[in-house]
Design an enzyme around this catalytic site. Structure first.
Site, PDB file in Angstrom:
ATOM      1  N   GLU A   5       0.814  -1.214   0.000  1.00 49.87           N
ATOM      2  CA  GLU A   5       0.000   0.000   0.000  1.00 49.87           C
ATOM      3  C   GLU A   5       0.855   1.276   0.000  1.00 49.87           C
ATOM      4  O   GLU A   5       0.673   2.164   0.829  1.00 49.87           O
ATOM      5  CB  GLU A   5      -0.983  -0.027   1.168  1.00 49.87           C
ATOM      6  N   GLU A  36      -4.430  -8.952  -0.041  1.00 48.00           N
ATOM      7  CA  GLU A  36      -5.069  -8.596   1.232  1.00 48.00           C
ATOM      8  C   GLU A  36      -6.549  -8.401   0.970  1.00 48.00           C
ATOM      9  O   GLU A  36      -6.927  -7.779  -0.040  1.00 48.00           O
ATOM     10  CB  GLU A  36      -4.443  -7.322   1.805  1.00 48.00           C
TER      11      GLU A  36
END
Length: 434
Positions: free
Chosen positions: A230, A305
């Site tokens: 991220e 994820e």
């Protein structure tokens, strides 16, 4: 000894072909020479099978200049090897010795497995050329009572609990794992996405990534290198692509046998996603995975994820005063989905290699959805911080098990549907087949 094998200096490169039941091993052994003179040594390699029997051996000379390091790469072939798989995680060993004349200068033994891995843009992940849906979890390393400095047996216990749930994959979120964790995954049959801490090209980040790859490259459980998570300000930009490309080169230098991914919460199809081998997608809402697959048909995809569902073990109604949420699968973070909705989305798409649920265990920090003191723990885990199962554990045990699961939806009880046919849905290994 001045003539020695440096740290993480042995790499067993295994080219295995299930179709021919054969494996070609190239055992790369680095030899360092810290003297002021050029030296010549011989590297000897002995391969032992899972029962400890010596099944192959080879040797190769190596000339090592003064103050330098050189590599010898004896090669051997294994016919009808014992394959490493999720069901039969069988481990070989390579005993390596460095001799200078009659003198033994150094020796090291490493474990490895014979297996093939491949990510296919249409079929997902293949282990030994058999499709395997990755039924994974993301995990921090902390555990109740012991913090993050886990005894070896606790690492093993946690993998055993995940295996009992039907889990077959583990993402190290978001840092290099303890070596003992990977050893447990090797022994028990658990696939691993191995992740570095920071995406970047500064010397410190470079050295940490290289050390991670050199340290962990002999573990058969490791199937993916992840170069970050991220990185919102980099992942979709040209700068992010340049950084990812350089990090990928470092990985390839020390291990060309595994693909590279980056866990991206958006910008799919942009920036770094055009450089990495496997697109790592964080969360369904961060993009249109079907559109990405249509527009990038040659790039494999995995949900690195997902879910971020919220449950508290043994609690069946929300209790904000105590910081509890219901154990029923009805709550998720605003960026996530319930366990059932997430798995249905993943299992319905054969091109998706699998998913890594956030998270396998509850952990300290991120106490969503209640952020204020005294809340100190997350609610994302399928198991609590001690490893006790929440209700959702049994959902995964049903859908992720190797047994075929048959669900009947009794429409005859629904008002207005009396006398109409029953709809039957059959699932094998969590995938709808009929």
């Amino acid at each position: 000894d001045p003539i020695h094998i440096p740290s993480h200096g042995v790499f067993v490169r295994c080219a295995a072909d299930p179709a021919t039941d054969r494996a070609e091993l190239r055992v790369e052994v680095e030899v360092a020479n810290t003297t002021a003179e050029d030296r010549t040594a011989v590297v000897e390699v002995a391969i032992c099978d899972p029962e400890g029997r010596r099944v192959a051996e080879a040797s190769a000379p190596v000339a090592v200049p003064a103050g330098a390091t050189a590599t010898a790469a004896p090669a051997v072939v294994l016919t009808a090897p014992a394959w490493w798989s999720l069901e039969t995680p069988r481990l070989y060993s390579a005993g390596c010795r460095v001799r200078e004349g009659a003198a033994l200068r150094d020796e090291e033994t490493v474990a490895f497995g014979v297996r093939s891995i491949r990510f296919d843009p249409d079929r997902g992940f293949l282990l030994n050329e058999r499709p395997v849906k990755l039924k994974g979890v993301c995990c921090h390393q902390d555990h109740a009572g012991v913090g993050s400095a886990l005894p070896d047996r606790v690492h093993e216990f946690r993998i055993e609990r995940l295996k009992a749930m039907g889990c077959n994959a583990y993402r190290t979120a978001h840092h290099p794992p303890a070596p003992e964790l990977l050893e447990a995954c090797d022994r028990l049959g658990m696939l691993v996405m191995d992740e570095t801490r920071v995406m970047g090209t500064a010397p410190e980040y470079r050295d940490r990534l290289i050390d991670l790859v050199r340290r962990d490259r002999n573990h058969p459980s490791v199937i993916l290198w992840s170069i970050g998570n991220e990185e919102v300000h980099l992942q979709g930009r040209p700068m992010g692509a340049r950084i990812a490309e350089e990090m990928k080169r470092w990985v390839r230098r020390w291990d060309p046998t595994r693909p590279v991914t980056l866990a991206m919460n958006g910008a799919w199809g942009e920036g770094a996603s055009n450089v990495i081998d496997v697109l790592g997608c964080n969360y369904i809402v961060c993009g249109d995975i079907d559109a990405f697959h249509r527009d990038h048909p040659r790039q494999p995809v995995v949900f690195s994820e997902s879910a971020s569902a919220l449950t508290t073990r043994g609690i069946y109604e929300a209790d904000p005063q105590r910081g509890y949420v219901s154990a029923y699968d009805v709550n998720a973070a605003n960026w996530g989905h319930t366990h059932e909705a997430n798995w249905r989305h993943c299992s319905a798409r054969p091109f998706v290699a699998g998913t890594f649920i956030w998270t396998g265990f509850d952990y300290r920090g991120e106490p969503t959805p209640y952020y204020d003191w005294p809340n100190i723990s997350s609610h994302f885990g399928i198991l609590d911080t001690c490893g006790f199962a929440k209700d959702c554990f049994y959902y995964y045990q049903a859908w992720w098990s190797d047994q075929e699961v048959l669900h009947l939806f009794p429409h005859w009880n629904w008002p207005g549907r009396e006398g109409q046919p029953i709809e039957v849905w059959a699932y094998a290994n969590g995938d709808e087949v009929e």
